[in-house]
Write a protein that holds these residues in place. Structure first.
Motif, PDB file in Angstrom:
ATOM      1  N   SER A 168     -16.180  -4.573  -5.770  1.00  0.00           N
ATOM      2  CA  SER A 168     -16.526  -4.841  -4.665  1.00  0.00           C
ATOM      3  C   SER A 168     -16.552  -5.647  -4.069  1.00  0.00           C
ATOM      4  N   ILE A 169     -15.354  -6.418  -4.000  1.00  0.00           N
ATOM      5  CA  ILE A 169     -15.316  -7.125  -2.718  1.00  0.00           C
ATOM      6  C   ILE A 169     -13.403  -6.605  -2.309  1.00  0.00           C
ATOM      7  N   ALA A 170     -13.013  -6.028  -3.041  1.00  0.00           N
ATOM      8  CA  ALA A 170     -11.888  -5.866  -3.227  1.00  0.00           C
ATOM      9  C   ALA A 170     -12.321  -4.298  -1.881  1.00  0.00           C
ATOM     10  N   ASN A 171     -12.971  -3.262  -2.438  1.00  0.00           N
ATOM     11  CA  ASN A 171     -13.162  -1.935  -2.182  1.00  0.00           C
ATOM     12  C   ASN A 171     -13.454  -2.773  -0.706  1.00  0.00           C
ATOM     13  N   LYS A 172     -14.960  -3.713  -0.215  1.00  0.00           N
ATOM     14  CA  LYS A 172     -15.184  -3.499   0.540  1.00  0.00           C
ATOM     15  C   LYS A 172     -14.274  -3.984   1.932  1.00  0.00           C
ATOM     16  N   LEU A 173     -13.248  -4.450   1.643  1.00  0.00           N
ATOM     17  CA  LEU A 173     -12.098  -5.655   2.500  1.00  0.00           C
ATOM     18  C   LEU A 173     -11.238  -4.756   3.132  1.00  0.00           C
ATOM     19  N   THR A 174     -10.800  -3.820   1.456  1.00  0.00           N
ATOM     20  CA  THR A 174      -9.931  -2.673   1.756  1.00  0.00           C
ATOM     21  C   THR A 174     -10.783  -1.495   2.410  1.00  0.00           C
ATOM     22  N   ASP A 178      -5.238   1.343   5.965  1.00  0.00           N
ATOM     23  CA  ASP A 178      -4.914   1.893   6.257  1.00  0.00           C
ATOM     24  C   ASP A 178      -3.227   2.218   6.081  1.00  0.00           C
ATOM     25  N   LEU A 179      -2.221   2.392   5.214  1.00  0.00           N
ATOM     26  CA  LEU A 179      -0.846   1.829   4.860  1.00  0.00           C
ATOM     27  C   LEU A 179       0.250   3.246   5.034  1.00  0.00           C
ATOM     28  N   SER A 180       0.054   4.491   6.093  1.00  0.00           N
ATOM     29  CA  SER A 180       0.454   5.599   6.338  1.00  0.00           C
ATOM     30  C   SER A 180       1.654   4.896   6.834  1.00  0.00           C
ATOM     31  N   ALA A 181       1.682   3.833   7.722  1.00  0.00           N
ATOM     32  CA  ALA A 181       3.386   3.489   8.161  1.00  0.00           C
ATOM     33  C   ALA A 181       4.737   2.628   6.983  1.00  0.00           C
ATOM     34  N   SER A 182       4.060   2.665   5.742  1.00  0.00           N
ATOM     35  CA  SER A 182       4.841   1.934   5.306  1.00  0.00           C
ATOM     36  C   SER A 182       5.958   2.913   4.709  1.00  0.00           C
ATOM     37  N   ASP A 183       6.938   3.050   4.393  1.00  0.00           N
ATOM     38  CA  ASP A 183       7.865   2.932   4.342  1.00  0.00           C
ATOM     39  C   ASP A 183       8.391   4.199   2.985  1.00  0.00           C
ATOM     40  N   GLU A 184       7.715   2.849   2.148  1.00  0.00           N
ATOM     41  CA  GLU A 184       7.376   3.301   0.354  1.00  0.00           C
ATOM     42  C   GLU A 184       6.675   2.616   0.061  1.00  0.00           C
ATOM     43  N   TRP A 185       5.736   3.474  -1.001  1.00  0.00           N
ATOM     44  CA  TRP A 185       4.917   2.921  -1.966  1.00  0.00           C
ATOM     45  C   TRP A 185       5.570   3.270  -3.788  1.00  0.00           C
ATOM     46  N   HIS A 186       5.908   2.300  -4.525  1.00  0.00           N
ATOM     47  CA  HIS A 186       6.480   2.343  -5.732  1.00  0.00           C
ATOM     48  C   HIS A 186       5.379   2.271  -6.956  1.00  0.00           C
ATOM     49  N   LYS A 235      -6.341   7.201  -0.657  1.00  0.00           N
ATOM     50  CA  LYS A 235      -7.247   6.694  -0.016  1.00  0.00           C
ATOM     51  C   LYS A 235      -7.426   5.780   1.049  1.00  0.00           C
ATOM     52  N   PHE A 236      -5.538   4.957   0.886  1.00  0.00           N
ATOM     53  CA  PHE A 236      -5.164   3.385   1.290  1.00  0.00           C
ATOM     54  C   PHE A 236      -3.803   4.855   2.364  1.00  0.00           C
ATOM     55  N   GLY A 237      -4.305   6.046   2.708  1.00  0.00           N
ATOM     56  CA  GLY A 237      -2.937   7.252   3.343  1.00  0.00           C
ATOM     57  C   GLY A 237      -2.457   7.555   2.479  1.00  0.00           C
ATOM     58  N   CYS A 238      -0.616   8.182   3.246  1.00  0.00           N
ATOM     59  CA  CYS A 238       0.370   8.790   3.052  1.00  0.00           C
ATOM     60  C   CYS A 238       1.527   8.613   3.215  1.00  0.00           C
ATOM     61  N   PRO A 239       2.321   7.444   2.383  1.00  0.00           N
ATOM     62  CA  PRO A 239       3.555   7.090   3.299  1.00  0.00           C
ATOM     63  C   PRO A 239       4.355   7.679   3.594  1.00  0.00           C
ATOM     64  N   ILE A 325      -0.705 -14.122   0.590  1.00  0.00           N
ATOM     65  CA  ILE A 325      -0.931 -13.584   0.057  1.00  0.00           C
ATOM     66  C   ILE A 325      -0.682 -12.698   0.370  1.00  0.00           C
ATOM     67  N   PRO A 326      -0.924 -10.715  -0.422  1.00  0.00           N
ATOM     68  CA  PRO A 326      -0.544  -9.245  -0.307  1.00  0.00           C
ATOM     69  C   PRO A 326      -1.817  -9.480   1.136  1.00  0.00           C
ATOM     70  N   VAL A 327      -2.962  -9.726   0.959  1.00  0.00           N
ATOM     71  CA  VAL A 327      -4.236  -9.753   1.650  1.00  0.00           C
ATOM     72  C   VAL A 327      -3.366  -9.779   3.449  1.00  0.00           C
ATOM     73  N   GLN A 328      -3.336 -10.702   3.445  1.00  0.00           N
ATOM     74  CA  GLN A 328      -2.752 -11.866   4.845  1.00  0.00           C
ATOM     75  C   GLN A 328      -1.946 -11.207   5.880  1.00  0.00           C
ATOM     76  N   VAL A 329      -0.949 -10.751   4.696  1.00  0.00           N
ATOM     77  CA  VAL A 329       0.266  -9.049   4.801  1.00  0.00           C
ATOM     78  C   VAL A 329       0.077  -8.594   5.512  1.00  0.00           C
ATOM     79  N   ALA A 330      -1.147  -7.763   5.075  1.00  0.00           N
ATOM     80  CA  ALA A 330      -1.314  -6.583   5.277  1.00  0.00           C
ATOM     81  C   ALA A 330      -2.985  -6.648   6.318  1.00  0.00           C
ATOM     82  N   CYS A 331      -2.148  -7.467   6.725  1.00  0.00           N
ATOM     83  CA  CYS A 331      -3.684  -8.571   8.311  1.00  0.00           C
ATOM     84  C   CYS A 331      -5.214  -7.987   7.788  1.00  0.00           C
TER      85      CYS A 331
END
Length: 346
Positions: A168-174, A178-186, A235-239, A325-331
């Motif tokens: 629930s904490i993760a869902n609330k924070l994210t 929106d990560l649609s600007a990402s180049d690639e998802w693996h 739910k995080f967009g479309c890379p 931490i990844p959440v810091q890079v994702a702002c």
């Protein structure tokens, strides 16, 4: 084109790009559409002047109408009416797609009525998921450091029962991430054993911030499991691109759910774009997983993996991210103090 044809449109693709095409056996004027090559008369169009395309999408290439080519359980396949174009469109059916296992977590949703203080519980979880310590060693550490006697069985229950809280904490924070600007998802899958039986852990990770966007635990590697994984991550967009191996289960799932993304299939390690990023995560996960000597049940495995991924995304510093931490890079969060604040206020 004759002016009298301006008010006539093709009953299939609604194009007004027509020309006369002789007459039928009854002497009625026939017309042919220059776009889709449909032949028709005005008698055929009676009652269809205000016809809607049944909710079918229009072709994004030429703008013509489409027809339903195949209707499957998880998606519909439409094809452009224009024979010159023939573009295929895949539309997902979100209601029919099964939920990924990462969304099927139930249990305790707070830290209330606990016998031991919260900092002790969080310390045990960090030692278990970040340092890969066993529950017996954690119990020994508490006895030596804090002179607190905690059973290793109690610590093992802590590692499972609080998964809904962290989810629930993760869902609330994210929620608005929106990560649609990402180049690639693996995306990739790895093998785990549950009660001696082989299962597959499907994973998808962002190349820029190293966040694990979703996972799905299943006993098979068919296309339905890939649909479930991509649905949870959508739910995080479309890379810009989805990078996978050559497993055929990814093909239709990528075309349907991430239809604007380029699907890159890794052929070998010599390719310019490889799947090494998620393979590195698999090594990290396997290093922790092998110490557990497998899982005893599906529910236990699903819960423990949820907790591991939370610690990976929200608490574990990454050398490749300059110890961030990844959440810091994702702002999402600025520093570790904010992360601890959310944990303590849960």
């Amino acid at each position: 084109m004759c002016k009298s044809l301006n008010k006539i449109s093709c009953p299939r693709c609604h194009s007004q790009n027509l020309y006369r095409f002789g007459k039928d056996k009854a002497g009625n004027q026939k017309y042919q559409c220059k776009d889709c090559r449909r032949q028709f008369t005005l008698e055929d169009c009676k009652g269809k002047k205000n016809r809607i395309l049944r909710g079918y999408p229009r072709c994004p290439v030429c703008g013509s109408g489409t027809y339903l080519h195949h209707d499957y359980e998880y998606y519909s396949h439409y094809t452009c009416n224009s024979k010159k174009c023939g573009h295929s469109i895949y539309v997902a059916k979100p209601i029919n797609i099964p939920s990924a296992s990462c969304e099927l977590i139930n249990g305790k949703t707070d830290f209330k009525r606990m016998r031991f203080p919260l900092f002790l519980i969080l310390t045990a979880l960090n030692l278990y998921y970040l340092n890969a310590s066993s529950t017996r060693r954690i119990a020994q550490f508490f006895k030596i450091t804090y002179n607190v006697k905690v059973s290793h069985v109690t610590i093992a229950s802590w590692c499972k029962k609080f998964a809904p809280i962290f989810l629930s904490i993760a869902n609330k924070l994210t929620k608005n991430l929106d990560l649609s600007a990402s180049d690639e998802w693996h995306a990739d899958e790895t093998v785990v054993f549950i009660n001696g039986k082989k299962h597959y852990l499907w994973l998808i990770i962002d190349s820029e911030n190293r966040m694990v966007l979703g996972f799905n635990l299943s006993p098979s590697r068919d296309a339905s499991q890939a649909f479930a994984l991509f649905k949870s991550a959508s739910k995080f967009g479309c890379p810009s691109a989805i990078v996978t191996d050559r497993l055929g289960s990814y093909n239709l799932a990528t075309k349907t759910i991430f239809n604007t993304s380029k699907h890159i299939k890794v052929q070998s390690f010599k390719d310019d774009i490889s799947n090494n990023l998620i393979e590195a995560f698999n090594d990290t996960f396997k290093d922790w997983y092998k110490r557990k000597r497998g899982f005893k049940s599906f529910e236990s495995a699903n819960t423990l993996i949820t907790m591991f991924i939370f610690h990976y995304n929200f608490l574990r510093p990454h050398y490749s991210l300059n110890n961030l931490i990844p959440v810091q890079v994702a702002c999402i969060l600025d520093d570790e103090k904010n992360i601890n604040k959310y944990l303590l206020s849960a």
